[in-house]
Design a protein around this motif. Structure first.
Motif, short mmCIF file in Angstrom:
data_model
loop_
_atom_site.label_atom_id
_atom_site.label_comp_id
_atom_site.label_asym_id
_atom_site.label_seq_id
_atom_site.Cartn_x
_atom_site.Cartn_y
_atom_site.Cartn_z
N ALA A 143 8.70 0.63 16.50
CA ALA A 143 8.61 0.02 15.18
C ALA A 143 7.70 0.83 14.27
CB ALA A 143 8.09 -1.41 15.30
N ALA A 144 6.57 1.30 14.80
CA ALA A 144 5.64 2.10 14.01
C ALA A 144 6.27 3.42 13.61
CB ALA A 144 4.36 2.34 14.80
N ASP A 145 6.98 4.05 14.53
CA ASP A 145 7.64 5.32 14.23
C ASP A 145 8.69 5.13 13.13
OD1 ASP A 145 6.11 6.57 16.12
OD2 ASP A 145 7.68 6.68 17.64
N LYS A 146 9.40 4.03 13.20
CA LYS A 146 10.41 3.74 12.18
C LYS A 146 9.77 3.59 10.80
CE LYS A 146 14.22 0.57 11.13
NZ LYS A 146 14.96 -0.65 11.59
N ALA A 147 8.56 3.04 10.78
CA ALA A 147 7.84 2.86 9.52
C ALA A 147 7.19 4.16 9.03
CB ALA A 147 6.77 1.78 9.67
N GLY A 148 7.11 5.14 9.91
CA GLY A 148 6.53 6.42 9.53
C GLY A 148 5.01 6.42 9.49
N ILE A 149 4.39 5.50 10.23
CA ILE A 149 2.93 5.40 10.26
C ILE A 149 2.44 5.71 11.68
CG2 ILE A 149 0.95 3.85 10.01
CD1 ILE A 149 2.26 4.55 7.37
N PRO A 150 1.46 6.62 11.84
CA PRO A 150 0.90 6.90 13.17
C PRO A 150 -0.02 5.76 13.61
CG PRO A 150 -0.22 8.21 11.52
CD PRO A 150 0.90 7.51 10.81
N PHE A 151 0.59 4.64 13.85
CA PHE A 151 -0.07 3.37 14.14
C PHE A 151 -0.87 3.47 15.43
CE2 PHE A 151 0.22 -1.23 15.31
CZ PHE A 151 -0.18 -1.79 14.11
N PHE A 152 -2.13 3.00 15.40
CA PHE A 152 -3.00 3.09 16.58
C PHE A 152 -2.82 1.83 17.44
CE2 PHE A 152 -6.61 3.31 19.30
CZ PHE A 152 -6.99 4.66 19.35
N ILE A 153 -2.16 1.98 18.57
CA ILE A 153 -1.94 0.87 19.50
C ILE A 153 -3.04 0.91 20.55
CG2 ILE A 153 -0.38 -0.21 21.16
CD1 ILE A 153 1.94 1.21 19.68
N MET A 207 0.84 -1.20 0.00
CA MET A 207 0.00 0.00 0.00
C MET A 207 0.87 1.24 0.00
SD MET A 207 -2.78 1.29 2.84
CE MET A 207 -3.88 -0.08 2.55
N ASP A 208 0.44 2.26 -0.73
CA ASP A 208 1.14 3.53 -0.75
C ASP A 208 1.21 4.11 0.67
OD1 ASP A 208 0.41 6.76 -0.99
OD2 ASP A 208 2.04 6.07 -2.29
N LYS A 209 2.42 4.51 1.10
CA LYS A 209 2.61 4.97 2.48
C LYS A 209 1.81 6.25 2.79
CE LYS A 209 5.27 1.81 4.18
NZ LYS A 209 4.79 0.94 5.27
N THR A 210 1.68 7.10 1.79
CA THR A 210 0.91 8.34 2.02
C THR A 210 -0.55 8.01 2.29
OG1 THR A 210 2.39 9.60 0.57
CG2 THR A 210 0.22 10.55 1.02
N ALA A 211 -1.11 7.09 1.51
CA ALA A 211 -2.50 6.68 1.71
C ALA A 211 -2.67 5.97 3.04
CB ALA A 211 -2.94 5.77 0.56
N GLN A 212 -1.69 5.13 3.38
CA GLN A 212 -1.76 4.40 4.63
C GLN A 212 -1.69 5.35 5.82
OE1 GLN A 212 1.25 1.36 5.06
NE2 GLN A 212 0.03 0.20 6.53
N LYS A 213 -0.83 6.34 5.72
CA LYS A 213 -0.72 7.33 6.79
C LYS A 213 -2.03 8.09 6.94
CE LYS A 213 2.05 11.25 8.39
NZ LYS A 213 3.19 12.16 8.08
N SER A 214 -2.65 8.42 5.83
CA SER A 214 -3.94 9.13 5.87
C SER A 214 -5.01 8.28 6.53
CB SER A 214 -4.38 9.52 4.45
OG SER A 214 -3.49 10.46 3.89
N ARG A 215 -5.02 6.99 6.23
CA ARG A 215 -5.98 6.08 6.86
C ARG A 215 -5.75 5.99 8.36
NH1 ARG A 215 -6.99 0.80 2.90
NH2 ARG A 215 -7.55 1.96 1.02
N ALA A 216 -4.48 5.94 8.75
CA ALA A 216 -4.15 5.87 10.18
C ALA A 216 -4.63 7.12 10.91
CB ALA A 216 -2.65 5.68 10.36
N GLU A 217 -4.41 8.28 10.29
CA GLU A 217 -4.84 9.54 10.90
C GLU A 217 -6.36 9.62 10.98
OE1 GLU A 217 -0.99 12.21 9.42
OE2 GLU A 217 -2.86 12.21 8.25
N ALA A 218 -7.02 9.15 9.93
CA ALA A 218 -8.49 9.16 9.92
C ALA A 218 -9.04 8.25 11.00
CB ALA A 218 -9.00 8.74 8.54
N PHE A 219 -8.40 7.10 11.17
CA PHE A 219 -8.85 6.15 12.19
C PHE A 219 -8.70 6.74 13.59
CE2 PHE A 219 -8.07 2.39 14.97
CZ PHE A 219 -9.32 1.83 14.86
N SER A 220 -7.58 7.36 13.85
CA SER A 220 -7.36 7.97 15.16
C SER A 220 -8.42 9.03 15.44
CB SER A 220 -5.96 8.59 15.21
OG SER A 220 -5.72 9.17 16.47
N ALA A 221 -8.77 9.80 14.41
CA ALA A 221 -9.74 10.89 14.57
C ALA A 221 -11.14 10.39 14.88
CB ALA A 221 -9.77 11.76 13.32
N LEU A 222 -11.41 9.12 14.59
CA LEU A 222 -12.72 8.54 14.88
C LEU A 222 -12.95 8.35 16.38
CD1 LEU A 222 -12.90 5.73 12.15
CD2 LEU A 222 -14.21 7.87 12.19
#
Length: 264
Positions: free
Chosen positions: A142-152, A1-16
């Protein structure tokens, strides 16, 4: 998956996750169930570890091999245009480094978050606070290294491991202690499955800044009541699959008895 799109999905999920306006998650187990739930209007997709395991002929408690879990995540993420969060149980290993590997694999498969519990799978009880804090920190690194605001979504099993009638203020104080420590370690949410008493739920919501996740059940307060208590996320665990399997069995029995294929 494109990292930009994945990052956007992660941010959208957190905002929910909004206290008093909880996101409702209807847990899935494969690409087909995820697609159906997405069509029903879901804002995000969440898996159930028990349901995913059953779909593969395995039991819960990390009996499903990690590679099969990751393959399922990849299929689900490719099927829906929504954020996908994964029930990763206890991270498939005790050590922070192994937990970090699991996070990386989930991200590579297209996931943007995970449930991460503090029970000792393959052992007794739950991890000491300091041990679980280190494990959460490993996941966040690990999530920070990947550059994704991963929701733990940090889960504590305090209440699942005790009878409902024993749930009291002291147990809630223990949970709050963990919630505060987990937040400092990098958790994004705090999951307290098994907690059903409204006053105790409200105390957790007021004491822990993280969005609080409650598991819905017939014994739990309604979604409207949970919102008033400050809950930010409501999930169902394996119930959607259990319910579907019960209906499937009943339909099959009727067909075998009558020979008539009935439309639902």
């Amino acid at each position: 998956m494109d990292k930009t799109a994945q990052k956007s999905r992660a941010e959208a999920f957190s905002a929910l996750h909004r206290k008093g306006d909880p996101v409702k998650l209807f847990n899935v187990w494969d690409a087909a169930s995820a697609k159906a739930v997405a069509k029903a209007g879901a804002a995000a997709i969440a898996t159930s570890s028990f349901a995913v395991a059953l779909a593969h002929g395995a039991n819960d408690k990390e009996n499903l091999p990690r590679d099969l879990l990751i393959a399922s995540v990849k299929q689900i993420a490719a099927t829906v245009d929504l954020p996908v969060t994964v029930d990763a149980e206890s991270g498939y290993g005790h050590e922070p480094g192994i937990v970090g590997e699991t996070v990386m694999l989930i991200i590579e498969a297209g996931g943007i978050g995970m449930n991460f519990e503090d029970q000792v799978i393959g052992g007794e009880g739950i991890f000491p606070v300091e041990t679980q804090v280190a494990r959460i920190a490993g996941a966040r690194a690990a999530a920070d290294k990947a550059g994704i605001p991963f929701f733990i979504n940090a889960r504590t099993d305090i209440f699942l491991k005790a009878k409902r009638e024993t749930h009291d203020a002291a147990m809630v104080d223990h949970a709050i202690e963990r919630g505060l420590a987990y937040a400092k370690a990098g958790a994004s949410g705090f999951f307290v499955p098994g907690l059903l008493d409204p006053a105790l739920i409200e105390k957790v919501c007021k004491s822990v800044a993280l969005p609080v996740n409650i598991m819905a059940s017939p014994a739990a307060p309604s979604a409207t009541e949970l919102a008033k208590l400050g809950v930010a996320r409501i999930s169902l665990g394996g119930w959607p699959m259990f319910d579907m399997l019960a209906k499937l069995e009943a339909t099959a029995k009727d067909y075998f008895a009558t020979g008539v294929a009935k439309a639902s």
